[in-house]
Design a protein around this motif. Structure first.
Motif, mmCIF file in Angstrom:
data_model
loop_
_atom_site.group_PDB
_atom_site.id
_atom_site.type_symbol
_atom_site.label_atom_id
_atom_site.label_comp_id
_atom_site.label_asym_id
_atom_site.label_seq_id
_atom_site.Cartn_x
_atom_site.Cartn_y
_atom_site.Cartn_z
ATOM 1 N N LYS A 143 6.725 -3.798 2.956
ATOM 2 C CA LYS A 143 7.104 -5.125 3.438
ATOM 3 C C LYS A 143 6.357 -5.494 4.710
ATOM 4 O O LYS A 143 6.081 -6.667 4.969
ATOM 5 C CB LYS A 143 8.612 -5.180 3.703
ATOM 6 C CG LYS A 143 9.471 -5.412 2.474
ATOM 7 C CD LYS A 143 9.435 -6.861 2.084
ATOM 8 C CE LYS A 143 10.444 -7.183 1.000
ATOM 9 N NZ LYS A 143 10.377 -8.599 0.599
ATOM 10 N N ALA A 167 2.207 -8.640 -0.664
ATOM 11 C CA ALA A 167 3.537 -9.236 -0.459
ATOM 12 C C ALA A 167 4.288 -9.339 -1.786
ATOM 13 O O ALA A 167 5.500 -9.094 -1.853
ATOM 14 C CB ALA A 167 3.402 -10.613 0.191
ATOM 15 N N ALA A 176 5.434 -6.035 -2.615
ATOM 16 C CA ALA A 176 6.524 -5.679 -1.702
ATOM 17 C C ALA A 176 7.844 -6.326 -2.101
ATOM 18 O O ALA A 176 8.913 -5.816 -1.774
ATOM 19 C CB ALA A 176 6.162 -6.086 -0.273
ATOM 20 N N ASN A 177 7.758 -7.455 -2.806
ATOM 21 C CA ASN A 177 8.982 -8.131 -3.231
ATOM 22 C C ASN A 177 9.635 -7.482 -4.438
ATOM 23 O O ASN A 177 10.779 -7.785 -4.769
ATOM 24 C CB ASN A 177 8.687 -9.604 -3.561
ATOM 25 C CG ASN A 177 8.419 -10.423 -2.321
ATOM 26 O OD1 ASN A 177 8.883 -10.078 -1.236
ATOM 27 N ND2 ASN A 177 7.661 -11.486 -2.460
ATOM 28 N N ASN A 213 7.231 1.700 8.956
ATOM 29 C CA ASN A 213 6.692 0.572 9.724
ATOM 30 C C ASN A 213 5.435 0.962 10.503
ATOM 31 O O ASN A 213 4.520 0.157 10.669
ATOM 32 C CB ASN A 213 7.753 0.050 10.697
ATOM 33 C CG ASN A 213 7.507 -1.395 11.094
ATOM 34 O OD1 ASN A 213 8.173 -2.313 10.639
ATOM 35 N ND2 ASN A 213 6.539 -1.617 11.978
ATOM 36 N N VAL A 215 13.797 -6.734 7.884
ATOM 37 C CA VAL A 215 13.601 -5.796 6.768
ATOM 38 C C VAL A 215 14.309 -4.475 7.076
ATOM 39 O O VAL A 215 14.970 -3.884 6.209
ATOM 40 C CB VAL A 215 12.094 -5.551 6.515
ATOM 41 C CG1 VAL A 215 11.890 -4.547 5.397
ATOM 42 C CG2 VAL A 215 11.390 -6.857 6.183
ATOM 43 N N VAL A 272 11.663 -2.651 -3.637
ATOM 44 C CA VAL A 272 13.081 -2.954 -3.908
ATOM 45 C C VAL A 272 13.573 -2.091 -5.059
ATOM 46 O O VAL A 272 14.657 -1.493 -4.997
ATOM 47 C CB VAL A 272 13.261 -4.457 -4.237
ATOM 48 C CG1 VAL A 272 14.689 -4.755 -4.639
ATOM 49 C CG2 VAL A 272 12.852 -5.313 -3.034
ATOM 50 N N GLN A 293 9.383 -5.101 11.698
ATOM 51 C CA GLN A 293 9.998 -6.087 10.803
ATOM 52 C C GLN A 293 11.521 -5.900 10.859
ATOM 53 O O GLN A 293 12.122 -5.259 9.995
ATOM 54 C CB GLN A 293 9.469 -5.903 9.380
ATOM 55 C CG GLN A 293 7.949 -5.949 9.264
ATOM 56 C CD GLN A 293 7.386 -7.305 9.585
ATOM 57 O OE1 GLN A 293 7.863 -8.321 9.079
ATOM 58 N NE2 GLN A 293 6.381 -7.349 10.445
ATOM 59 N N PHE A 315 10.137 0.720 1.357
ATOM 60 C CA PHE A 315 10.667 -0.642 1.438
ATOM 61 C C PHE A 315 10.173 -1.326 2.709
ATOM 62 O O PHE A 315 9.613 -2.422 2.680
ATOM 63 C CB PHE A 315 12.192 -0.600 1.403
ATOM 64 C CG PHE A 315 12.849 -1.962 1.476
ATOM 65 C CD1 PHE A 315 12.867 -2.790 0.372
ATOM 66 C CD2 PHE A 315 13.456 -2.394 2.642
ATOM 67 C CE1 PHE A 315 13.471 -4.037 0.429
ATOM 68 C CE2 PHE A 315 14.064 -3.639 2.707
ATOM 69 C CZ PHE A 315 14.068 -4.460 1.604
ATOM 70 N N VAL A 316 10.373 -0.661 3.846
ATOM 71 C CA VAL A 316 9.972 -1.230 5.139
ATOM 72 C C VAL A 316 8.451 -1.232 5.281
ATOM 73 O O VAL A 316 7.854 -2.223 5.712
ATOM 74 C CB VAL A 316 10.615 -0.443 6.306
ATOM 75 C CG1 VAL A 316 10.058 -0.900 7.653
ATOM 76 C CG2 VAL A 316 12.131 -0.619 6.283
#
Length: 841
Positions: free
Chosen positions: A37, A318, A321-322, A388, A415, A326, A412, A33-34
């Motif tokens: 993102k 992106a 990532a959305n 990250n 996030v 998730v 982030q 997720f991180v």
């Protein structure tokens, strides 16, 4: 340490596997997720730092006749503009005679600074700095000589190579833009001292704005600001093309007046020679006056080679990532919630005991809360740090298609905060809900084991012929599946989620590649496009083509570009095709409907952007300013670019003239790179052709775009597979621990080890099969949604998942089930039957 706290630590030690599993599941969810993102912003931030450090111009203007001091003064009137004039031209050079974008190097220039990879900048008149690709693709070395063509318009032909560089104007190592010389593709850029270009004026204006330097070059804010600056610049240059044409024409006429005077003197001496010279002079005057026509090309960073593709690439990440992370994280959270719930339910007797000893509800609850918080926070921190710090760097390292960037990977925070909140909801939230529910009961009820769920008839039992033929073991397994419904749903969700995520990974890559493949197989059936000059001799061009062994046949069309407006929306750079022969055109472009009957056919993506359908009106502004209104006859499938097709009759009726041929679509047999280059050069040398473009180059670009996602997809597949394995292993462990008395009982009754294992594993096999099937459907839906989000203004990605994706997803789930089966088998062989069957009373 209180008895409650000691008990909590004892529970952690006793069930280390469960505690670690919770941490792992949370960690995996947070990591992807991180990490994903952060990947998109890191790509953008890294490029932003590079272009800011090297002062990449925000706007570039190219003139066919160059810029005078008047032009520079006009450009400087744009508020905040730093203006630099550069000499630039396209020439042919090198051993392979490739197209080179040649720039004049100026020590005082502040914009578009080179990134030296080896060697140094030019200091002497005979020195050149070459594109880094000259070293990697053409094996040039420092100290060697680079030769430019005789007609390059330089003070000399040979230059000593003193360095190799990257340029912020060319961020894509595989693309240097297009030109109208050589094979139509710029292969290299080069810099020589500005004085070496035999040009009286600069041909490029660079504008840079310090106020935009800190903005994200891909953000809407930056693009809007640049558009406003560009609008001001265009207003300043309004009618300037006409004025500049007049100025250059006057200069040319002065030269020809002098030559005419000399010719008049010659006529008195040798009339015949003078007559011949007059014809040549008239031809030269006509060509010169054509050259005097000034045309401006306006460019922003989006128009530079590779910039839009880079931005679209980060946008695709992106978009992924959305959705992808998730969905991944929701599965992880759901499984974690189930695990914590089961853990607390198993501790009923302990909770009852502590309650009987007089401990308050808070004192009993808090240790379970600490357990849940510990697992959630440890998993979230590990996932956030690893995600990250690793995924963005992996993505950056794998973007070898682009020049080496200064890596910028920022934390982030928002996030990470979202991930931490969801982690605690999954762990602490589950503990709170279950503990509150359990503490409602009295100590005596809690210290007794929960009554087992009563068996109910399942649907299969009502199908007597089938049920009666099943073995006892199979009947028990099917009953147990529906007896423990929550576990059944959790296993199916875990397996389906993992399968869907793996399929989605492959689907994204396959679908991006399919956009080009389907465009140039299902819709376009030609291998090259030849753009003709205005007064081209088509017979001469055809003769050249027929001499080429790879040439089969061709069809002529009128090709231009237009701006379309409808419903308050606008689409620029739409390709307008009008065929000479509708019958021939069908062999080269496959439209959904008959162009003769429909008259006007619009491509699908263009129609979506304009919000038009069959029967609606379009306002069309063609190149040159001609405006017409057209009624949409039908809408056709298309995957790349914007297209408007007109029948010859509609063209003639609306524009008042017959469509003249200016483009050829070619059918060619398979060509090598050298053969493509040879044909393009021959056509250009004829003087009848502006340029040749090959569909191979477009397909190559799409293929590279698809390939660039391979490493990311591999990461997704590995992490999705890992999550599925941990989920299956965890749920199986829960299943065994919940049913330990039942399993001990059948073992005491004489079941062999293999039979006891199959008692549990048979359920897993059924749930895995069902989960895989459900995953196929979810994977297609998830891929379709991501592709919709990732689509650009120019490209539609058709949903495509190869058989290989299904095979990998299926095999991984089968392998995971087999591994869990082996681990479970080993565990069940060593069950403490007597301990498990002891009464809890």
């Amino acid at each position: 340490m209180s008895p409650l706290t000691r008990n909590m630590w004892r529970d952690i030690r006793k069930s280390k596997g469960r505690f670690i599993a919770i941490i792992l599941i949370i960690m995996l969810g947070v990591l992807i997720f991180v990490g994903v993102k952060a990947a998109g912003p890191s790509l953008n931030d890294s490029l932003n730092k590079t272009v800011a450090d090297k002062n990449l111009s925000d706007i570039q203007v190219i003139s066919t006749t160059g810029f005078s001091e008047t032009d520079l003064k006009l450009a400087r009137k744009v508020p905040g503009a730093q203006v630099e004039a550069t000499k630039m031209k396209y020439v042919i050079g090198g051993k392979s005679k490739v197209a080179v974008a040649l720039y004049g190097y100026d020590d005082d220039a502040k914009q578009n600074q080179l990134i030296m990879r080896s060697g140094r900048l030019p200091q002497k008149a005979n020195e050149v700095v070459l594109d880094k690709n000259a070293k990697s693709k053409y094996s040039y070395k420092i100290g060697q000589t680079f030769k430019f063509a005789n007609d390059s318009g330089l003070k000399q032909k040979n230059y000593k190579i003193v360095g190799f560089a990257d340029s912020p104007q060319f961020i894509d190592n595989q693309s240097r833009g297009a030109t109208n010389i050589a094979d139509g593709q710029v292969q290299l850029f080069a810099y020589i001292p500005q004085s070496q270009l035999d040009m009286s004026v600069a041909t490029m204006l660079n504008l840079h704005f310090n106020s935009l330097k800190d903005k994200n070059t891909f953000s809407d804010s930056y693009k809007d600001s640049v558009d406003k600056k560009l609008s001001i610049l265009k207003r300043k240059f309004k009618d300037r093309d006409y004025q500049r044409t007049t100025e250059v024409t006057a200069d040319y006429l002065k030269q020809f007046d002098q030559q005419q005077a000399q010719l008049d003197q010659l006529r008195a001496i040798d009339p015949q020679m003078a007559s011949q010279q007059q014809v040549k002079l008239n031809e030269a005057r006509t060509k010169a006056l054509k050259k005097a026509k000034t045309t401006y090309t306006w460019q922003t960073r989006e128009d530079l080679p590779g910039f839009s593709a880079y931005g679209e690439s980060s946008d695709r990440i992106a978009a992924i990532a959305n959705v992808f992370p998730v969905f991944f994280f929701l599965i992880a959270a759901l499984i974690t919630f189930t695990t914590i719930t089961r853990m607390v339910e198993e501790a009923r007797s302990e909770i009852g005991t502590f309650k009987a000893f007089g401990y308050t509800k808070w004192e009993i609850s808090k240790n379970y809360y600490y357990y849940a918080i510990s697992a959630g926070v440890i998993g979230a921190i590990l996932g956030a740090v690893i995600g990250n710090e690793s995924l963005p760097r992996i993505v950056l390292a794998l973007y070898k298609q682009y020049i080496a960037l200064d890596w910028v990977v920022g934390l982030q925070w928002w996030v990470i905060l979202i991930a931490l909140v969801f982690s605690l909801l999954a762990t602490l939230g589950a503990a709170v809900i279950v503990i509150r529910k359990e503490l409602v009961e009295g100590p005596a009820a809690l210290m007794r084991p929960k009554s087992p769920k009563s068996a109910k008839k399942i649907l299969l039992e009502r199908i007597k012929p089938l049920w009666n033929h099943l073995s006892f073991n199979r009947k028990v397994s099917y009953r147990n599946l529906f007896r423990f419904k929550s576990r059944m749903f959790m296993t199916i969700i875990g397996i389906a989620g993992g399968t869907a995520l793996i399929l989605t990974g492959f689907g994204i890559q396959n679908s991006i590649g399919a956009s080009g493949n389907r465009q140039y197989s299902e819709i376009f059936d030609y291998q090259a496009v030849v753009k003709l000059n205005d007064d081209a001799n088509q017979t001469k061009v055809k003769n050249i083509l027929q001499q080429d062994k790879q040439y089969k046949n061709s069809t002529a069309i009128n090709s231009t570009t237009a701006k379309l407006k409808a419903n308050g929306q606008q689409v620029n750079d739409v390709n307008v095709y009008t065929p000479n022969s509708l019958q021939q055109f069908k062999k080269y472009v496959h439209l959904k409907n008959n162009l003769q009957k429909q008259g006007v056919i619009l491509s699908k993506k263009t129609a979506q952007l304009l919000n038009v359908k069959k029967g609606d009106q379009l306002r069309v502004t063609l190149t040159g300013g001609k405006k017409v209104s057209l009624k949409v006859g039908s809408i056709t499938d298309n995957f790349i670019g914007h297209f408007l097709y007109l029948s010859p009759q509609v063209y003639q009726n609306k524009l008042g003239k017959v469509a003249t041929s200016n483009t050829l679509l070619l059918h060619l047999s398979s060509q090598t790179s050298a053969q493509r280059k040879h044909l393009a050069n021959r056509l250009l040398d004829s003087g009848e052709v502006m340029g040749t473009s090959y569909t191979h180059d477009v397909l190559d670009t799409v293929s590279k775009m698809s390939s660039s996602l391979k490493p990311i997809i591999l990461i997704f597949v590995l992490l999705s597979g890992t999550l599925s394995f941990v989920v299956l292993y965890n749920l199986t462990n829960i299943n065994v621990s919940e049913r330990i008395r039942e399993l001990s009982t059948i073992k005491v009754l004489g079941f062999y080890n293999n039979e006891v294992t199959m008692y549990i594993v048979r359920e897993n096999i059924i749930l895995t099969i069902f989960g895989i099937i459900v995953g196929y459907g979810v994977g297609n839906l998830l891929t379709a949604y991501i592709l919709h989000q990732a689509a650009t203004e120019q490209v539609i990605f058709p949903l495509t998942i190869s058989w290989f994706g299904y095979l990998v997803a299926t095999l991984l789930m089968i392998i995971f089930t087999a591994i869990v089966m082996l681990v479970t088998h080993n565990k069940l062989k060593h069950i403490d039957m007597i301990g498990a069957l002891k009464s809890n009373e």
